[in-house]
Design a protein around this motif. Structure first.
Motif, PDB file in Angstrom:
ATOM      1  N   UNK A  31      30.709 -12.352 -16.541  1.00 59.46           N
ATOM      2  CA  UNK A  31      31.517 -11.425 -17.326  1.00 59.46           C
ATOM      3  C   UNK A  31      32.068 -12.053 -18.603  1.00 59.46           C
ATOM      4  N   UNK A  32      31.922 -13.374 -18.728  1.00 54.43           N
ATOM      5  CA  UNK A  32      32.407 -14.045 -19.928  1.00 54.43           C
ATOM      6  C   UNK A  32      33.913 -14.045 -20.044  1.00 54.43           C
ATOM      7  N   UNK A  33      34.594 -14.045 -18.909  1.00 58.60           N
ATOM      8  CA  UNK A  33      36.061 -14.013 -18.913  1.00 58.60           C
ATOM      9  C   UNK A  33      36.604 -15.046 -17.932  1.00 58.60           C
ATOM     10  N   UNK A  34      37.509 -15.855 -18.393  1.00 62.23           N
ATOM     11  CA  UNK A  34      38.272 -16.751 -17.516  1.00 62.23           C
ATOM     12  C   UNK A  34      39.578 -16.029 -17.204  1.00 62.23           C
ATOM     13  N   UNK A  35      39.754 -15.617 -15.946  1.00 61.32           N
ATOM     14  CA  UNK A  35      40.887 -14.782 -15.563  1.00 61.32           C
ATOM     15  C   UNK A  35      41.814 -15.608 -14.665  1.00 61.32           C
ATOM     16  N   UNK A  36      42.967 -15.951 -15.197  1.00 61.01           N
ATOM     17  CA  UNK A  36      43.915 -16.809 -14.493  1.00 61.01           C
ATOM     18  C   UNK A  36      45.046 -15.970 -13.908  1.00 61.01           C
ATOM     19  N   UNK A  37      45.411 -16.277 -12.682  1.00 62.01           N
ATOM     20  CA  UNK A  37      46.517 -15.591 -12.033  1.00 62.01           C
ATOM     21  C   UNK A  37      47.389 -16.612 -11.305  1.00 62.01           C
ATOM     22  N   UNK A  38      48.700 -16.414 -11.393  1.00 68.36           N
ATOM     23  CA  UNK A  38      49.644 -17.303 -10.713  1.00 68.36           C
ATOM     24  C   UNK A  38      49.883 -16.794  -9.297  1.00 68.36           C
ATOM     25  N   UNK A  39      49.748 -17.681  -8.329  1.00 69.80           N
ATOM     26  CA  UNK A  39      50.001 -17.376  -6.922  1.00 69.80           C
ATOM     27  C   UNK A  39      51.269 -18.108  -6.514  1.00 69.80           C
ATOM     28  N   UNK A  40      52.313 -17.361  -6.182  1.00 72.42           N
ATOM     29  CA  UNK A  40      53.587 -17.975  -5.817  1.00 72.42           C
ATOM     30  C   UNK A  40      53.542 -18.422  -4.367  1.00 72.42           C
ATOM     31  N   UNK A  41      53.542 -19.739  -4.164  1.00 73.17           N
ATOM     32  CA  UNK A  41      53.560 -20.319  -2.815  1.00 73.17           C
ATOM     33  C   UNK A  41      54.609 -21.424  -2.816  1.00 73.17           C
ATOM     34  N   UNK A  42      55.842 -21.028  -3.023  1.00 75.56           N
ATOM     35  CA  UNK A  42      56.903 -21.977  -3.367  1.00 75.56           C
ATOM     36  C   UNK A  42      57.268 -22.970  -2.277  1.00 75.56           C
ATOM     37  N   UNK A  43      56.771 -22.789  -1.074  1.00 82.14           N
ATOM     38  CA  UNK A  43      57.059 -23.781  -0.026  1.00 82.14           C
ATOM     39  C   UNK A  43      55.903 -24.745   0.181  1.00 82.14           C
ATOM     40  N   UNK A  44      54.810 -24.577  -0.562  1.00 81.97           N
ATOM     41  CA  UNK A  44      53.592 -25.345  -0.320  1.00 81.97           C
ATOM     42  C   UNK A  44      53.676 -26.736  -0.932  1.00 81.97           C
ATOM     43  N   UNK A  45      53.262 -27.738  -0.125  1.00 85.70           N
ATOM     44  CA  UNK A  45      53.219 -29.115  -0.605  1.00 85.70           C
ATOM     45  C   UNK A  45      51.909 -29.809  -0.246  1.00 85.70           C
ATOM     46  N   UNK A  46      51.252 -29.354   0.817  1.00 85.13           N
ATOM     47  CA  UNK A  46      50.049 -30.021   1.306  1.00 85.13           C
ATOM     48  C   UNK A  46      48.805 -29.512   0.578  1.00 85.13           C
ATOM     49  N   UNK A  47      47.862 -30.431   0.306  1.00 82.79           N
ATOM     50  CA  UNK A  47      46.639 -30.076  -0.415  1.00 82.79           C
ATOM     51  C   UNK A  47      45.847 -28.995   0.304  1.00 82.79           C
TER      52      UNK A  47
END
Length: 522
Positions: A266-282
């Motif tokens: 599609x020729x589009x880089x579509x970025x979205x923020x995912x709120x996972x504020x308690x996450x620390x582990x890979x």
């Protein structure tokens, strides 16, 4: 599929089958099955039907059986009576869910071994394994083997065959349906609860890629109608925001092969923020990203098709929920997953419809519903967060010395702590009025939780009642420990152990306080 191929029975609260819908009772019935989601059913029964009186009883439900076994089973949810002058008795419209509604009804506890929400001993129930093992582990712990008050009667979990890819589950009071959906989608599995004899069985299934064998096409006589829709991905780069504040907040960028392929197409880089504020582990970061990308991080193909009742490529035999099929619409050949199958019984037979690919809402109401679902999920993440307004908690602190232990006529400690997420602020006071012997050796006190890293607390003060002087008391705790050893600060800036005769000889008129803040060990 013919009407004769279906058996629709009424069950009671004990799951015993107590009646059967036949003839005109079946006309107008609808049964909708959904891949990794809760299915629904609807029947219309005249008020004179004995089955209507049974089926609208709270706790009763249906069992629908086809040529290859149980197609759907589940409880009644609502009943509506419609009357008219021509039909004063009226007709009942009775709707219900399939038995997977249990998963939507129940929460995944952080400590499923305890039914008491005030006695949850861990922040999260973390499981890291192949998808089937993790999914069945959550269901087993919360619905089957846990405290009796939370067990679902007659529910069992099928044996674990360790199917699916590896997933990372983190449970904290979300519904089991919400939790399992993400794990199953990323783990490549489907799941369901179905009635077997007089019990309910939770099991998973492995969807199959049948695109090379099953092709639904109006030209080849396998479809009677089709609606086709294709849309660009909603996200190709999932930016997961984890624990931390401001510039110290943890971030992770996740992609899947399908999302980068769609990005190129599609020729589009579509970025979205995912709120996972308690996450620390890979692993948890990767799981959050995969769940965001698995459905929305690809070219979204959606088809609503009506397969013919042909002797080949039959639903339930040649293909089923979760399978990948090839569907041809005009000159477009698409492969997509079967997410929904609907059976509708009419006077002239059983009609089958399927939704292949994730259906995309085209009307305003549909888009608003999707937005509401997204908002609900994000709010739920905040509500389940371990971070919140602190609650001052009274704490039964323990104390002692490295030598002969002190003795008391009553508890000399006043101790409270306040927790903000992973941070602990404690406040201790010790009144020596009740001490009968001060003991020997260095004093120590325990903290509410183990410290994540070494800490030195400088907020202590010893009050000498005879002189009115204050002496600085320091607490030191090692990483992974809850024992805070106490020291006093000498005039030259050095520290020495706080003992019964250092920095002063203690008396019952003296007292001391200490406060501090630290990060707990997860």
């Amino acid at each position: 599929m013919r009407i004769d191929d279906l058996t629709v029975e009424v069950r009671d609260k004990t799951l015993a089958r107590v009646g059967r819908l036949i003839g005109t009772d079946l006309v107008g019935s609808e049964f909708v099955l959904r891949h990794n989601d809760v299915g629904t059913w609807k029947v219309r029964l005249h008020a004179s039907s004995a089955m209507a009186d049974l089926l609208r009883t709270p706790g009763y439900g249906l069992v629908v059986t086809g040529p290859t076994g149980v197609i759907m089973s589940g409880p009644t949810a609502s009943t509506v009576l419609n009357q008219s002058e021509d039909d004063p008795q009226g007709t009942w419209t009775i709707t219900g869910f399939d038995d997977s509604i249990i998963l939507a009804d129940r929460l995944a506890y952080p400590t499923p071994a305890s039914a008491d929400v005030t006695a949850q001993t861990q922040a999260y129930d973390v499981r890291d394994d192949v998808a089937e093992t993790v999914i069945k582990g959550y269901v087993n712990a919360n619905l089957v083997t846990g405290p009796s008050i939370r067990q679902v009667a007659n529910l069992t979990v099928a044996s674990d065959q360790a199917r699916g890819s590896n997933v990372y589950g983190v449970a904290r009071f979300e519904t089991l349906q919400e939790l399992l959906h993400g794990l199953a989608q990323t783990g490549g599995l489907g799941y369901r609860i179905e009635q077997s004899d007089a019990s309910l069985v939770f099991d998973v299934y492995e969807p199959v890629d049948r695109s090379a064998l099953v092709r639904l096409d109006i030209d080849n006589g396998r479809l009677t109608s089709a609606d086709y829709q294709v849309e660009a991905p909603l996200v190709t780069r999932a930016i997961v925001a984890g624990a931390g504040e401001q510039e110290e907040r943890l971030f992770y960028e996740g992609t899947l092969t399908q999302s980068t392929d769609a990005e190129t197409l599609w020729g589009r880089r579509i970025e979205r923020l995912i709120d996972a504020r308690t996450t620390q582990e890979t692993d948890e970061f990767a799981q959050e990203a995969s769940e965001a990308l698995i459905d929305d991080g690809k070219t979204r193909v959606a088809l609503t098709v009506t397969p013919t009742d042909n002797v080949t490529m039959l639903y339930g035999q040649d293909w089923g929920l979760g399978d990948t099929l090839t569907v041809t619409v005009g000159s477009t050949i698409a492969t997509a997953v079967v997410y929904t199958v609907a059976l509708s019984i009419q006077t002239d037979g059983v009609y089958l419809a399927a939704e292949v690919g994730k259906p995309q809402p085209t009307e305003l109401e549909g888009r608003l519903l999707r937005a509401a679902e997204t908002t609900s999920k994000r709010v739920g993440e905040i509500e389940r967060n371990t971070t919140g307004y602190g609650v001052v908690t009274t704490f039964a602190v323990q104390g002692g010395t490295s030598g002969t232990q002190p003795t008391f006529s009553a508890n000399p400690f006043t101790a409270t702590y306040t927790r903000f997420g992973d941070m602990i602020h404690f406040a201790y006071s010790v009144d020596f009025d009740t001490i009968t012997s001060f003991g020997t050796g260095q004093y120590f006190m325990t903290l509410p939780y183990n410290a994540r890293r070494p800490y030195t607390f400088n907020g202590g003060a010893l009050y000498d009642d005879s002189t009115g002087n204050l002496y600085s008391i320091i607490g030191i705790v090692a990483a992974g420990s809850d024992q805070m050893n106490l020291y006093y600060l000498k005039s030259n800036g050095e520290t020495e152990p706080f003992e019964h005769n250092k920095p002063i000889t203690l008396t019952v008129d003296d007292n001391f306080d200490i406060t501090g803040t630290y990060e707990l060990e997860q």
